[in-house]
Design an enzyme around this catalytic site. Structure first.
Site, short mmCIF file in Angstrom:
data_model
loop_
_atom_site.label_atom_id
_atom_site.label_comp_id
_atom_site.label_asym_id
_atom_site.label_seq_id
_atom_site.Cartn_x
_atom_site.Cartn_y
_atom_site.Cartn_z
N SER A 144 0.83 -1.19 0.00
CA SER A 144 0.00 0.00 0.00
C SER A 144 0.86 1.24 0.00
O SER A 144 1.91 1.30 0.65
CB SER A 144 -0.95 0.00 1.19
OG SER A 144 -0.37 0.68 2.28
N LYS A 145 0.38 2.19 -0.76
CA LYS A 145 1.09 3.46 -0.91
C LYS A 145 1.17 4.13 0.47
O LYS A 145 2.17 4.74 0.82
CB LYS A 145 0.32 4.31 -1.92
CG LYS A 145 0.83 5.71 -2.07
CD LYS A 145 1.98 5.81 -3.03
CE LYS A 145 2.47 7.23 -3.09
NZ LYS A 145 3.87 7.35 -3.45
N ARG A 146 0.08 3.98 1.23
CA ARG A 146 0.03 4.66 2.52
C ARG A 146 1.10 4.15 3.47
O ARG A 146 1.66 4.91 4.25
CB ARG A 146 -1.36 4.54 3.14
CG ARG A 146 -1.80 5.86 3.72
CD ARG A 146 -3.20 5.83 4.25
NE ARG A 146 -4.19 5.57 3.21
CZ ARG A 146 -5.35 4.97 3.45
NH1 ARG A 146 -5.66 4.56 4.65
NH2 ARG A 146 -6.21 4.78 2.47
#
Ligand code: GLU
Length: 486
Positions: free
Chosen positions: A254-256
């Site tokens: 995930s980018k987050r």
């Protein structure tokens, strides 16, 4: 005549390209190419809470950089447009009303307050929330009166009370759910806009989409979509759900949580062709041992049957290896062009022929962003610890390094042609004449020239690139550092 194959990539403009999204785009593209169909780009911007500046450009740029040329889309047009969901917003209400007429949906006038307290009630009882169908039984007169009075409403899908819904997914096989487990989901929100769950069905149908590739998080929604298709009497597309991409520790990419997007990988110095090749193999196998594929080769080799339902592991080491393979295959000129931006101003100003550095790097580099740190010593000798001269394997230590550097200095000074092979044979002859190992001369020289224990080339390769004067200067510096007097 069989219907034309039409696939679509339907990203939401988030401002970056997730690896999972890139994989979806790639598979959609490959299916279209392999089956002689069309690859369509549709921007899904109705569910976006806020407008993100430049986000659609990121999508166009990514597809362009990756060479995934679409046949229809917002930027190039086509006969099924508009290709941006927000520009299609008026058509969804029309279809929702039609669905109400067909008995597949109904108006719901429940207020937010009512729904909130309903949710709280469910929560208190420890039950999973589901809309209680309060408005399903409203009569035509009641509905007309509420509409005429301007009461806010949503339109909900009417799920069958009994039976089950099944569909065949090209990857996951037959999926069946009991209809009574399905909530009467909202299709049109109170602002008149469609939910994603409604819009994607309408758009896919109106755009003649035959194959839908998407992440497996949509598997559980698909029966609801199919009930919509059935209610309208439309043909259901082929579904190709793809597995989750996880990291070696089992967590979802995930980018987050800081995992790289496509743009991040590009700026880290991964080659676009290598990224695409790697992403193609994230959950797809050609059924052979071949691992290196150009996009053209993928267009031929790709087959839906090779897609796996087990989670795909994003393994940076494997990607690095693959990137290195692509680097090795480049022409020296092409590699120099992509390596050059990683050379510092100081290095370029030093007068060193950087194309020679590129030639060394091309043999070893895996990721371009590692270049600056591995060659910074060319521009200026870093301050280093004399402990670097200590190397068991090379049989060196600061004492014998000092001795050997002092002895070899005049030999080096006497070399006429300052070139790798000549320097190398001179040094090995020198080592032989002293009855010491080659490494006992080469290691101290490499250390003195670079101040590092890992360099992109051997002592004599570095010496050739640095040039005679600079090399001799650094060796003298090494001798001084080791405490020797000349
Ligand atoms: N707009 C959705 C997303 O970006 C696309 C899902 C789909 O392919 O239908 O996740």
């Amino acid at each position: 005549m069989a219907a034309e194959i039409r696939t679509r990539f339907a990203p939401s403009p988030t401002g970056y390209m997730h690896i999972g999204n890139l994989r979806t785009a790639l598979y959609e593209y490959l299916i279209a190419r392999k089956l002689g169909g069309k690859f369509i780009l549709r921007i899904e911007d109705t569910d976006q809470d806020r407008f993100i500046e430049g986000a659609t450009e990121v999508i166009y740029n990514t597809l362009k950089m990756a060479g995934l040329k679409h046949d229809e889309g917002p930027d190039i047009g086509g006969s099924y447009g508009p290709y941006v969901q927000s520009e299609r917003k008026n058509s969804y209400m029309e279809y929702a009303r039609k669905l109400v007429g067909l008995g597949g949906a109904y108006y719901c006038f429940c207020s937010k307050e009512r729904l909130t307290s309903l949710k709280e009630e469910y929560e208190k009882e420890g039950k999973a929330y589901r809309y209680d169908r309060c408005c399903i039984g409203l009569s035509k007169q009641e509905i007309d009166a509420k509409l005429a009075a301007g009461e806010p409403f949503v339109i909900r899908q009417k799920m069958p009370d009994t039976g089950s819904t099944s569909f065949d997914d090209a990857v996951y096989g037959t999926i069946t759910v009991d209809n009574n487990e399905l909530e009467d989901q909202v299709l049109i929100k109170s602002d008149g806009l469609p939910t994603y769950n409604f819009a994607n069905v309408i758009d896919d149908h109106l755009m003649g989409i035959t194959h839908v590739v998407r992440g497996n998080e949509y598997l559980s929604s698909t029966p609801k979509y199919n009930l919509l298709y059935q209610a309208f009497g439309w043909e259901i597309p082929t579904y190709v759900h793809v597995s989750t991409i996880i990291k070696p520790d089992g967590r979802k990419m995930s980018k987050r949580s800081g995992d790289p997007s496509f743009e991040d990988l590009v700026s880290l110095g991964y080659l676009i062709d290598a990224i695409l090749n790697y992403v193609a193999l994230l959950g797809w196998s050609p059924g052979t041992t071949q691992e290196i594929f150009s996009l053209e080769e993928l267009e031929q080799a790709f087959d839906i049957h090779g897609i796996s339902k087990s989670p795909a592991v994003f393994d940076t080491n494997k990607l690095n290896w693959m990137n290195g393979e692509y680097i090795r295959k480049m022409t020296p000129e092409a590699f120099h062009r992509i390596a050059a931006p990683f050379y510092s101003k100081e290095l370029v100003a030093s007068g060193i022929d950087t194309s020679r550095i590129s030639r060394l790097l091309q043999l070893r580099t895996e990721v371009l962003s590692a270049i600056p740190g591995s060659i910074d010593f060319f521009a200026a000798l870093p301050d280093y610890d004399i402990a670097l001269y200590e190397n068991k394997k090379m049989k060196t230590n600061p004492d014998n390094s000092l001795e050997n550097l002092k002895a070899v200095l005049p030999v080096l000074q006497g070399i006429r042609e300052w070139e790798n092979n000549t320097i190398y044979s001179t040094l090995t002859e020198f080592a032989q004449s002293l009855g010491i190992k080659n490494s006992q001369v080469l290691w101290p020289i490499r250390t003195a020239l670079s101040g590092k224990d890992v360099t992109p080339g051997g002592a004599t390769e570095l010496a050739e690139i640095l040039g005679r004067d600079e090399s001799l200067k650094r060796i003298i510096k090494g001798i001084e550092k080791l405490g020797g007097r000349l």
